[in-house]
Write a protein that holds these residues in place. Structure first.
Motif, PDB file in Angstrom:
ATOM      1  N   SER A   6       0.836  -1.199   0.000  1.00 49.07           N
ATOM      2  CA  SER A   6       0.000   0.000   0.000  1.00 49.07           C
ATOM      3  C   SER A   6       0.872   1.252   0.000  1.00 49.07           C
TER       4      SER A   6
ATOM      5  N   ASN B 204       0.984   4.134  -2.821  1.00 50.93           N
ATOM      6  CA  ASN B 204       0.814   5.526  -2.416  1.00 50.93           C
ATOM      7  C   ASN B 204       1.949   6.380  -2.965  1.00 50.93           C
TER       8      ASN B 204
ATOM      9  N   ILE C 186      -2.809   4.643  -5.547  1.00 49.31           N
ATOM     10  CA  ILE C 186      -3.414   3.814  -4.506  1.00 49.31           C
ATOM     11  C   ILE C 186      -4.937   3.914  -4.537  1.00 49.31           C
TER      12      ILE C 186
END
Length: 144
Positions: A82, A86, A91
């Motif tokens: 994640s 990002n 994301i």
């Protein structure tokens, strides 16, 4: 380019001619929470190189018709993966433009493959790939 065509054909590669697209696709897939088993479909590619402007410049392109990526669900929710998504700005779901984050991630994969292909072909052409392999991978010295 002959290396891509000849070696890929001799290796029985289905669906593409590239130097090492699958290495890059696998790396990005794992880093962004995707199943590395998707590598087979996603790595199908054709790298083209052409001298242009009276052979003063090089035009390089990569065609990747079946990159499989997503930005929601599964391993994309793991903390490291994640964080990577990002960092890439891809994301989750984009509510204003559905699918745009997945398209961005696919573009990043293709751009990474293009950079890797150029780097490997450059090292091969300059003789640096063989020299570094002989120095580090085939060394008689214990490098551990």
């Amino acid at each position: 380019m002959l290396k891509n065509r000849t070696c890929s054909a001799m290796d029985g590669v289905l669906g593409g001619f590239s130097a090492h697209a699958s290495n890059i696709v696998s790396t990005v897939s794992i880093a962004t929470g995707h199943d590395p088993a998707q590598n087979f479909e996603s790595s199908r590619s054709i790298t083209r190189m052409e001298a242009v402007n009276d052979s003063k410049d090089l035009h390089i392109s990569v065609t990747m018709p079946s990159i499989k990526v997503g930005t929601v669900g599964g391993g994309t929710q793991l903390s490291s993966q994640s964080a990577c998504l990002n960092l890439l700005g891809a994301i989750g779901a984009n509510r204003e433009a559905p699918g745009s984050n997945a398209r961005l991630l696919a573009t990043i994969v293709a751009g990474s493959v293009l950079a890797g292909e150029l780097s490997l072909m450059s090292a091969t052409s300059a003789g640096q790939l063989v020299n570094s392999n002989m120095k580090y991978n085939r060394s008689s010295k214990d490098v551990t």
